[in-house]
Design an enzyme around this catalytic site. Structure first.
Site, PDB file in Angstrom:
ATOM      1  N   ASN A  18      21.685  39.320 -14.768  1.00 46.62           N
ATOM      2  CA  ASN A  18      20.599  38.430 -15.152  1.00 46.62           C
ATOM      3  C   ASN A  18      21.104  36.995 -15.277  1.00 46.62           C
ATOM      4  O   ASN A  18      21.901  36.677 -16.163  1.00 46.62           O
ATOM      5  CB  ASN A  18      19.993  38.855 -16.497  1.00 46.62           C
ATOM      6  CG  ASN A  18      18.979  37.838 -17.009  1.00 46.62           C
ATOM      7  OD1 ASN A  18      17.843  37.807 -16.550  1.00 46.62           O
ATOM      8  ND2 ASN A  18      19.387  36.984 -17.942  1.00 46.62           N
ATOM      9  N   GLU A  19      20.712  36.137 -14.354  1.00 51.29           N
ATOM     10  CA  GLU A  19      20.902  34.679 -14.386  1.00 51.29           C
ATOM     11  C   GLU A  19      22.363  34.226 -14.314  1.00 51.29           C
ATOM     12  O   GLU A  19      22.660  33.064 -14.610  1.00 51.29           O
ATOM     13  CB  GLU A  19      20.218  34.071 -15.630  1.00 51.29           C
ATOM     14  CG  GLU A  19      18.708  34.256 -15.613  1.00 51.29           C
ATOM     15  CD  GLU A  19      17.983  33.590 -16.769  1.00 51.29           C
ATOM     16  OE1 GLU A  19      18.656  33.069 -17.692  1.00 51.29           O
ATOM     17  OE2 GLU A  19      16.736  33.582 -16.769  1.00 51.29           O
ATOM     18  N   ASP A  20      23.257  35.081 -13.877  1.00 48.63           N
ATOM     19  CA  ASP A  20      24.662  34.664 -13.807  1.00 48.63           C
ATOM     20  C   ASP A  20      24.915  33.709 -12.643  1.00 48.63           C
ATOM     21  O   ASP A  20      25.782  32.828 -12.734  1.00 48.63           O
ATOM     22  CB  ASP A  20      25.574  35.888 -13.720  1.00 48.63           C
ATOM     23  CG  ASP A  20      25.590  36.665 -15.031  1.00 48.63           C
ATOM     24  OD1 ASP A  20      24.900  36.237 -15.982  1.00 48.63           O
ATOM     25  OD2 ASP A  20      26.280  37.693 -15.109  1.00 48.63           O
TER      26      ASP A  20
ATOM     27  N   SER B 200      19.409  38.630 -10.568  1.00 48.30           N
ATOM     28  CA  SER B 200      18.034  38.185 -10.805  1.00 48.30           C
ATOM     29  C   SER B 200      18.106  36.931 -11.657  1.00 48.30           C
ATOM     30  O   SER B 200      18.588  36.980 -12.782  1.00 48.30           O
ATOM     31  CB  SER B 200      17.220  39.257 -11.522  1.00 48.30           C
ATOM     32  OG  SER B 200      15.900  38.823 -11.721  1.00 48.30           O
TER      33      SER B 200
ATOM     34  N   HIS C 208      13.216  33.060 -11.431  1.00 46.44           N
ATOM     35  CA  HIS C 208      12.808  32.980 -12.828  1.00 46.44           C
ATOM     36  C   HIS C 208      12.157  31.613 -13.003  1.00 46.44           C
ATOM     37  O   HIS C 208      12.832  30.589 -12.919  1.00 46.44           O
ATOM     38  CB  HIS C 208      14.009  33.123 -13.760  1.00 46.44           C
ATOM     39  CG  HIS C 208      14.602  34.502 -13.758  1.00 46.44           C
ATOM     40  ND1 HIS C 208      15.646  34.868 -14.586  1.00 46.44           N
ATOM     41  CD2 HIS C 208      14.300  35.612 -13.023  1.00 46.44           C
ATOM     42  CE1 HIS C 208      15.959  36.131 -14.364  1.00 46.44           C
ATOM     43  NE2 HIS C 208      15.149  36.601 -13.412  1.00 46.44           N
TER      44      HIS C 208
END
Length: 861
Positions: free
Chosen positions: A436-438, A489, A507
């Site tokens: 997530n968002e890395d 993501s 996102h």
């Protein structure tokens, strides 16, 4: 494991102590646990040794627990007959997190990963009679700080940077919606098993063609190479045998069975709203050389063809990013999921079902398991299988620049293998995402990130986790499942950054975070698949009162306690920015809660409405999904959740549910200014253009009547028209573009337009309202609302005391219903009401009580 296969029993009757004594226990004091599995906070809270960290500021009164060491112990008896089995194991389903296990004084396990199961052979250590197991837990926080000191500090959003080195649920370190609660303890079951042989793994793979032929292969792994045999059968949803095979030998440690079915011979699994969810059972019977059954193992599964389609689009750049199930392209409307509690062992199967049923009842069809929590319990995925909820599953990496030194990578690989094997048979799980968002972290901190480089090792760069996301995880997913793997993501691919709106998923946080756009701009903020977006809103006032506790002097929006129960940076400025731009609002706690709730409902409904419009049919699936951040909370808090910690839906839950119905109608009104010539600034015309569209998520076209009504809020003027329309299947359909009734062209900006409310309805053959939407002039703060007496609002409660009918003589915006005392289960909220269109709401638990009604312009602001 059945009794026929040997012995399998849970270890019970545990006790625990704080090493060296202190705030939790006295030196040498052992406390019995009330339930198992468990964690320290849960037990101390039940014993009254600590205050409730969910109330007031008590979160900060329990921080010491996460920096202490704790020991759990139990004894279990072993009979002589049990030692006759060739294998005796202790199985630890999950230890949180750094733990040393001893059996009868011998060290048998050292764990360092909350997400791993450990199976430990203990035949050399168990004895007839009493056996003692102790588990010594170190402080994960202090241990993480030590590891960070050895390997270096890395960049992140949320929590302490040491979390990046610790394989523990990352939200425990605190997030922008959650408290700092560093749990510790045996958080999953521990069992003693004795056996000669067992079925260690059932790997079910399916290959379903476009014609929906089904090929199934079942690879069975046994714990030992024994001169035994195994029989296989496939049981249908009704329990009847669909297929079976003769007994196969197990002396190789493996057995493989293949089956072929023509279209229609097996029932396929569909997402909710598109078909049924038939579930099958793969049954394996293990028999000894005498033909006696020694184990029966069952694996539940289902069959569906899943494809993630990334095709070129008509009229727009980029590629689709959409989910196709059994040749049906699905618009995915759903939510993000965080862990359901800061204390995971308190979450029952029924609580999971209640959460997930809320999603289905709200017309949602996908849930994303976010990468800063846990790989959820089996019950979660079982219920998704049963309800038809698609699952987007992240690996557990969230908002950080994770390391990739050897010991860390090896632990990650085993974590991935175990969890992919555990989840792969669930038909609901349709995608694995690496993090997530890395990748956004890497972009934000300008780390070494060349998206065109597809082959490097990456471990020697300052973004070493690419090695995990682009080598380790895809190899595991491909090797152990047939599920699609997505690197992160959000992730765009094709050499593009994560902010690219034409590829992959995004996102979209430029509403709230980022550039803090007006929510009315969702249409120009769309992406191919919006896997996160959101707006904060206060929870139910009862939830606010829970966290305030006994000190009622803290019962106002700016109090220290209320501030502690909103973890988002800058939340007061951002809430007030959006409130100020859109509403006249009061500042008492009830009013503030109401206005933030209505704002959240408007914001999120607008997103789903505008993005469903982008689902325009084959080749024009410009937006293929929208997953709101977030469905749930892990404690009582003001957050982006649309349902609060106590499963009380916020008004936004209902506004989203309306926008995800099978049939919906949407509208925009936009002003266009044209000048009389290219030189003038004073002479122009402002025209208001109305656009109307409908959506249809079913697979057949739908004939309906579109009815448009216009109302002047300050006079008796009305206008209306109707026309027959056809809604195309599985897409949106443009229905009207033209003049907005009651809003003629203007030539001066001082010509204030009339306050015209436009109400559209889609009506079925029998007059049933398939979908409705009222479009109001915005911002709402400019509206001069009529007095309450002028509205003519009438509320009628049915004879059963639980059916409420609302009708009005003037349009009303943002109706939220409530009662004194215990809450009611409402079927709808955040309602817009117009004349000649009464609405009926179920109110389970109302019991004929008086209803309190809030709406914009009700005199409280």
């Amino acid at each position: 494991m059945s009794a026929k296969s040997g012995i399998s029993r849970s270890l019970e009757k545990w006790s625990f102590t704080q090493v060296g004594g202190g705030e939790g226990t006295k030196d040498g004091e052992w406390l019995e646990v009330s339930s198992f599995p468990t964690t320290v906070h849960v037990e101390l809270l039940k014993l009254g040794r600590i205050p409730d960290p969910f109330i007031g500021l008590h979160e900060w009164d329990v921080q010491w627990i996460g920096e202490k060491e704790w020991v759990f112990k139990t004894t279990f008896d072993v009979a002589q007959a049990e030692l006759a089995y060739s294998n005796t194991d202790l199985v630890f389903d999950g230890l949180d997190t750094f733990a040393t296990v001893t059996l009868n004084g011998e060290k048998i396990l050292k764990s360092s990963n909350q997400f791993l199961e450990y199976r430990v052979p203990v035949k050399d250590y168990v004895k007839v009679g009493a056996n003692e197991v102790t588990i010594h837990f170190e402080s994960a926080f202090l241990k993480g700080r030590d590891i960070e000191k050895e390997h270096g500090k890395l960049n992140l959003w949320n929590g302490d940077s040491s979390r990046l080195h610790v394989r523990k649920a990352q939200y425990n370190y605190g997030w922008d919606w959650g408290p700092v609660i560093m749990t510790v303890g045996p958080w999953k079951p521990i069992t003693f098993q004795a056996y000669n042989n067992r079925v260690a793994d059932i790997d079910i793979r399916t290959d379903i063609s476009e014609a929906l032929d089904v090929k199934i292969s079942v690879d069975i792994t046994f714990a030992g190479k024994k001169s035994e045999s195994a029989a296989f059968s496939l049981k249908g949803p009704d329990g009847a045998t669909v297929a079976s095979s003769p007994a196969v030998p197990t002396d190789s440690g493996h057995a493989k069975i293949s089956l072929d079915f023509r279209p229609g011979e097996l029932k396929l699994w569909y997402p909710v709203g598109y078909g049924d969810q038939p579930l099958y059972n793969v049954l394996v019977e293990l028999t000894d050389e005498n033909g006696s059954i020694i184990e029966v193992k069952t694996q539940r599964t289902a069959f569906r063809r899943v494809r993630i389609i990334q095709d070129k689009l008509v009229d727009q750049e980029g590629l689709t990013f959409l989910f196709e199930i059994n040749n049906v392209r699905i618009f995915c409307g759903g939510s993000n999921w965080i862990p359901a509690d800061s204390f995971l062992t308190t979450v029952t199967s029924q609580r999971y079902r209640d959460w997930l049923q809320l999603m289905v009842d709200g017309n949602q069809n996908m849930v994303r398991v976010w990468g800063g929590g846990i790989y959820e319990h089996d019950a979660f995925y079982d219920i998704c299988d049963e309800l038809g909820l698609l699952v987007w599953q992240d690996f557990m990496f969230g908002c950080g620049q994770y390391p990739a030194y050897e010991t860390f990578v090896q632990s990650i690989k085993e974590e991935a293998v175990q969890n992919v094997k555990r989840l792969r048979h669930h038909p609901s799980v349709v995608i694995f995402a690496g993090n997530n968002e890395d990748y956004q972290i890497a972009e934000s901190f300008k780390l070494e990130l060349d998206y065109d480089d597809e082959t490097s090792d990456f471990r020697k760069t300052n973004f070493p986790a690419r090695y995990i996301y682009e080598h380790v995880l895809p190899e595991v997913v491909e090797g152990y499942s047939d599920i699609f793997y997505h690197r992160g993501s959000p992730y765009s691919g094709h050499g593009k950054p994560t902010t690219d709106r034409t590829l992959g998923d995004i996102h979209q946080w430029n509403v709230w975070h980022g550039s803090q756009e007006p929510w009315h701009n969702w249409d120009i903020l769309a992406g191919r698949f919006v896997s996160e977006f959101g707006m904060q809103g206060y929870p139910n006032i009862r939830t606010v009162d829970y966290w305030i506790g006994d000190d009622k002097s803290e019962r106002f929006p700016q109090s220290r306690v209320c501030n502690n129960h909103n973890k988002a940076d800058g939340f007061e400025r951002r809430l007030e920015l959006y409130l100020m731009e859109n509403f006249k609002h009061a500042f008492d706690i009830e009013s503030y809660a109401y206005y933030t709730q209505v704002m959240q409902a408007e914001t999120l409904a607008s997103a789903y409405r505008l993005w469903r419009r982008n689902w325009r049919g084959p080749g024009r699936e410009y937006t293929a999904g929208a997953l709101v951040w977030q469905i749930n909370d892990c404690w009582p808090v003001t957050s982006w959740a649309i349902v609060d910690y106590f499963l009380r839906p916020k008004p936004a839950y209902f506004s989203i549910a309306r926008e995800l119905k099978p049939y919906t109608v949407g509208m925009t009104r936009k002003e266009y200014q044209t000048f009389s010539d290219e030189r003038t600034a004073a002479f122009f015309k402002i025209e208001t253009v109305l656009e109307i569209w409908g959506t249809n998520s079913t697979l057949e076209e739908k004939k309906a009547k579109l009815e448009l009504s216009a109302f002047d809020l300050h006079s008796d003027w009305t206008d209306s028209w109707a026309k027959e329309v056809t809604l195309a299947p599985n897409s949106s359909t443009e229905l009207y573009k033209g003049e907005a009734p009651g809003l003629p062209p203007r030539t001066k900006k001082s010509d204030v337009p009339r306050t015209i409310i436009l109400s559209a309805r889609l009506l079925g053959d029998d007059g049933e309202v398939l979908g409705r939407y009222s479009n109001w002039p915005e911002p709402f703060k400019f509206i001069k609302f009529p007095s309450v007496a002028e509205l003519g609002l009438k509320t009628t409660i049915g004879q059963d005391g639980e059916v409420v009918t609302l009708q009005t003589l003037k349009p009303i915006k943002g109706i939220v219903l409530d009662v004194d005392g215990e809450d009611v289960k409402w079927s709808d909220q955040a309602i817009d009401l117009v004349p000649r269109d009464p609405q009926t709401i179920r109110a389970v638990g109302l019991g004929g009580r008086e209803i309190k009604i809030r709406f914009l312009g009700d005199g409280t602001a």
